[in-house]
Design a protein around this motif. Structure first.
Motif, PDB file in Angstrom:
ATOM      1  N   PHE A 101      32.536  31.930  36.375  1.00 28.11           N
ATOM      2  CA  PHE A 101      33.205  30.644  36.529  1.00 28.11           C
ATOM      3  C   PHE A 101      33.356  30.284  37.993  1.00 28.11           C
ATOM      4  N   ARG A 102      33.577  29.012  38.206  1.00 28.27           N
ATOM      5  CA  ARG A 102      33.885  28.483  39.543  1.00 28.27           C
ATOM      6  C   ARG A 102      35.106  27.594  39.398  1.00 28.27           C
ATOM      7  N   CYS A 103      36.043  27.675  40.332  1.00 28.36           N
ATOM      8  CA  CYS A 103      37.265  26.890  40.215  1.00 28.36           C
ATOM      9  C   CYS A 103      37.641  26.262  41.551  1.00 28.36           C
ATOM     10  N   GLN A 104      38.097  25.034  41.497  1.00 28.61           N
ATOM     11  CA  GLN A 104      38.649  24.344  42.668  1.00 28.61           C
ATOM     12  C   GLN A 104      40.167  24.610  42.681  1.00 28.61           C
ATOM     13  N   TRP A 105      40.540  25.754  43.199  1.00 26.83           N
ATOM     14  CA  TRP A 105      41.928  26.195  43.122  1.00 26.83           C
ATOM     15  C   TRP A 105      42.875  25.235  43.841  1.00 26.83           C
ATOM     16  N   LYS A 106      42.539  24.871  45.058  1.00 25.91           N
ATOM     17  CA  LYS A 106      43.414  24.000  45.845  1.00 25.91           C
ATOM     18  C   LYS A 106      43.535  22.608  45.215  1.00 25.91           C
ATOM     19  N   LYS A 107      42.420  22.090  44.719  1.00 34.68           N
ATOM     20  CA  LYS A 107      42.426  20.785  44.080  1.00 34.68           C
ATOM     21  C   LYS A 107      43.254  20.813  42.799  1.00 34.68           C
ATOM     22  N   LEU A 108      43.155  21.905  42.058  1.00 29.45           N
ATOM     23  CA  LEU A 108      43.945  22.062  40.839  1.00 29.45           C
ATOM     24  C   LEU A 108      45.431  21.980  41.152  1.00 29.45           C
ATOM     25  N   ASN A 109      45.856  22.651  42.219  1.00 33.97           N
ATOM     26  CA  ASN A 109      47.272  22.611  42.583  1.00 33.97           C
ATOM     27  C   ASN A 109      47.672  21.245  43.124  1.00 33.97           C
ATOM     28  N   GLU A 110      46.779  20.622  43.875  1.00 32.66           N
ATOM     29  CA  GLU A 110      47.072  19.289  44.448  1.00 32.66           C
ATOM     30  C   GLU A 110      47.254  18.260  43.348  1.00 32.66           C
ATOM     31  N   ASP A 111      46.365  18.256  42.376  1.00 38.24           N
ATOM     32  CA  ASP A 111      46.446  17.264  41.290  1.00 38.24           C
ATOM     33  C   ASP A 111      47.489  17.645  40.248  1.00 38.24           C
ATOM     34  N   ALA A 112      47.669  18.968  40.043  1.00 43.44           N
ATOM     35  CA  ALA A 112      48.666  19.497  39.105  1.00 43.44           C
ATOM     36  C   ALA A 112      48.681  18.709  37.777  1.00 43.44           C
ATOM     37  N   PRO A 113      47.633  18.806  36.980  1.00 42.11           N
ATOM     38  CA  PRO A 113      47.566  18.009  35.740  1.00 42.11           C
ATOM     39  C   PRO A 113      48.656  18.355  34.726  1.00 42.11           C
ATOM     40  N   TYR A 114      49.258  19.530  34.847  1.00 42.91           N
ATOM     41  CA  TYR A 114      50.365  19.893  33.954  1.00 42.91           C
ATOM     42  C   TYR A 114      51.647  20.099  34.770  1.00 42.91           C
ATOM     43  N   ARG A 115      51.865  19.231  35.712  1.00 43.16           N
ATOM     44  CA  ARG A 115      52.950  19.405  36.670  1.00 43.16           C
ATOM     45  C   ARG A 115      54.309  19.584  35.990  1.00 43.16           C
ATOM     46  N   PRO A 139      38.528  19.040  35.049  1.00 42.12           N
ATOM     47  CA  PRO A 139      37.220  19.376  35.631  1.00 42.12           C
ATOM     48  C   PRO A 139      37.291  20.415  36.748  1.00 42.12           C
ATOM     49  N   TYR A 140      38.411  21.115  36.891  1.00 43.18           N
ATOM     50  CA  TYR A 140      38.600  22.020  38.026  1.00 43.18           C
ATOM     51  C   TYR A 140      37.944  23.384  37.814  1.00 43.18           C
ATOM     52  N   PHE A 141      37.919  23.816  36.564  1.00 38.04           N
ATOM     53  CA  PHE A 141      37.404  25.132  36.206  1.00 38.04           C
ATOM     54  C   PHE A 141      36.107  24.943  35.438  1.00 38.04           C
ATOM     55  N   LYS A 142      35.025  25.525  35.939  1.00 42.23           N
ATOM     56  CA  LYS A 142      33.706  25.299  35.349  1.00 42.23           C
ATOM     57  C   LYS A 142      33.004  26.617  35.014  1.00 42.23           C
ATOM     58  N   GLU A 143      32.327  26.608  33.876  1.00 44.04           N
ATOM     59  CA  GLU A 143      31.474  27.734  33.500  1.00 44.04           C
ATOM     60  C   GLU A 143      30.192  27.691  34.313  1.00 44.04           C
ATOM     61  N   VAL A 144      29.762  28.843  34.807  1.00 43.83           N
ATOM     62  CA  VAL A 144      28.471  28.945  35.497  1.00 43.83           C
ATOM     63  C   VAL A 144      27.727  30.160  34.954  1.00 43.83           C
ATOM     64  N   ARG A 145      26.414  30.095  35.005  1.00 44.31           N
ATOM     65  CA  ARG A 145      25.578  31.223  34.586  1.00 44.31           C
ATOM     66  C   ARG A 145      24.900  31.788  35.820  1.00 44.31           C
ATOM     67  N   LYS A 146      24.992  33.113  35.970  1.00 39.78           N
ATOM     68  CA  LYS A 146      24.466  33.760  37.157  1.00 39.78           C
ATOM     69  C   LYS A 146      23.548  34.914  36.787  1.00 39.78           C
ATOM     70  N   LYS A 147      22.597  35.169  37.659  1.00 39.00           N
ATOM     71  CA  LYS A 147      21.782  36.361  37.547  1.00 39.00           C
ATOM     72  C   LYS A 147      22.571  37.527  38.122  1.00 39.00           C
ATOM     73  N   PRO A 148      22.828  38.575  37.351  1.00 39.74           N
ATOM     74  CA  PRO A 148      23.584  39.709  37.891  1.00 39.74           C
ATOM     75  C   PRO A 148      22.865  40.326  39.083  1.00 39.74           C
ATOM     76  N   LYS A 149      23.644  40.772  40.046  1.00 34.66           N
ATOM     77  CA  LYS A 149      23.089  41.486  41.200  1.00 34.66           C
ATOM     78  C   LYS A 149      23.120  42.977  40.886  1.00 34.66           C
ATOM     79  N   GLY A 150      22.009  43.635  41.064  1.00 37.87           N
ATOM     80  CA  GLY A 150      21.955  45.058  40.767  1.00 37.87           C
ATOM     81  C   GLY A 150      21.926  45.276  39.268  1.00 37.87           C
ATOM     82  N   GLU A 151      22.928  46.041  38.783  1.00 43.64           N
ATOM     83  CA  GLU A 151      22.988  46.344  37.354  1.00 43.64           C
ATOM     84  C   GLU A 151      23.164  45.061  36.539  1.00 43.64           C
ATOM     85  N   ASN A 152      22.655  45.057  35.325  1.00 46.97           N
ATOM     86  CA  ASN A 152      22.757  43.883  34.459  1.00 46.97           C
ATOM     87  C   ASN A 152      24.138  43.814  33.829  1.00 46.97           C
TER      88      ASN A 152
END
Length: 266
Positions: free
Chosen positions: A249-263, A224-237
């Protein structure tokens, strides 16, 4: 340690090379396809131009080519960079674009510092410009690494970054952090980069559907660390779909490393 600047469709506009000091340019190679070599050689007659193998067709192929030492440089440490980077030094709470001789020396020192950090972590970089002046010195750990990667090739054996023509840099960072290996972002020198849809580079091949598929692929792999998000482009489309949104996308980088699911166990 060599520096590799991946470029496509930007002969005469390789800002990264232009923003390096003379001594760093001696360590740097602009990596291009064979059909673009004449344009780059004319634009930068004093630069080292490396022509990659014929199978290299896109950004991620080129990233993998360098990562797997397709250049045969014999070093296990390297730096892979996009071609549109600008650098700034941190002076107190201000970020000043590298321009003076003293700042160029500081930039050189920072690159050599990256080499030393690779004895401790497999991946390092300069912190992106945004909010860098508020980060503690001399570095922060386990953050977002994009557009520039100092890599210990020995420590990332087995990584696969070319599942899609784009996001190879993101794929490498996800692989490293998910295995608990960690990264470091230096905060005394920072980097900035151009628009993802500027002419040349990935914009020549990236499509909205490709972006969506790549993000969804890594979202499934690193949930659940890396998530797809939809955004309205700023300026040009930029890569907007029929409803006017783009996939990001949005990612919890520090949490991903802390939990290390593929350690990887030592």
């Amino acid at each position: 340690m060599n520096l590799y600047i991946m470029s496509r469709g930007r002969a005469g506009k390789v800002k990264t090379w232009e923003n390096l000091s003379p001594s760093l340019r001696q360590m740097a190679y602009i990596v291009v396809s064979a059909n673009e070599y004449p344009q780059y050689a004319r634009a930068y007659p004093e630069a080292n131009i490396h022509v990659c193998d014929d199978w290299v067709k896109n950004y991620s192929d080129k990233f993998e080519y360098i990562l797997e030492d397709g250049t045969h440089d014999g070093h296990y440490k390297c730096v892979i960079m996009d071609d549109d980077l600008r650098f700034a030094t941190r002076e107190g709470d201000k970020l000043l674009a590298v321009a003076t001789k003293d700042q160029l020396i500081k930039l050189e020192d920072a690159f050599f510092s990256l080499r030393e950090h690779l004895d401790h972590v497999p991946l390092a970089s300069f912190h992106p410009r945004m909010m860098a002046q508020d980060k503690p010195l001399p570095y922060v750990e386990n953050g977002k690494v994009i557009c520039m990667q100092a890599i210990n090739r020995k420590a990332v054996k087995g990584v696969y970054v070319k599942a899609f023509p784009i996001l190879a840099d993101v794929a490498l960072n996800l692989w490293v952090l998910s295995r608990g290996l960690g990264n470091r972002l230096l905060t005394d020198v920072v980097l900035d980069f151009g628009s993802c849809q500027a002419p040349g580079g990935c914009s020549l091949t990236r499509t909205a559907e490709m972006q969506k598929q790549a993000v969804q692929y890594y979202a499934a792999l690193y949930d659940p660390y890396f998530k797809e998000v939809r955004k309205k482009p700023k300026g040009e489309n930029w890569l907007a779909d029929e409803e006017g949104y783009r996939t990001d996308f949005r990612c919890q980088w520090k949490k991903l490393n802390e939990d290390a699911p593929y350690r990887i166990e030592p």
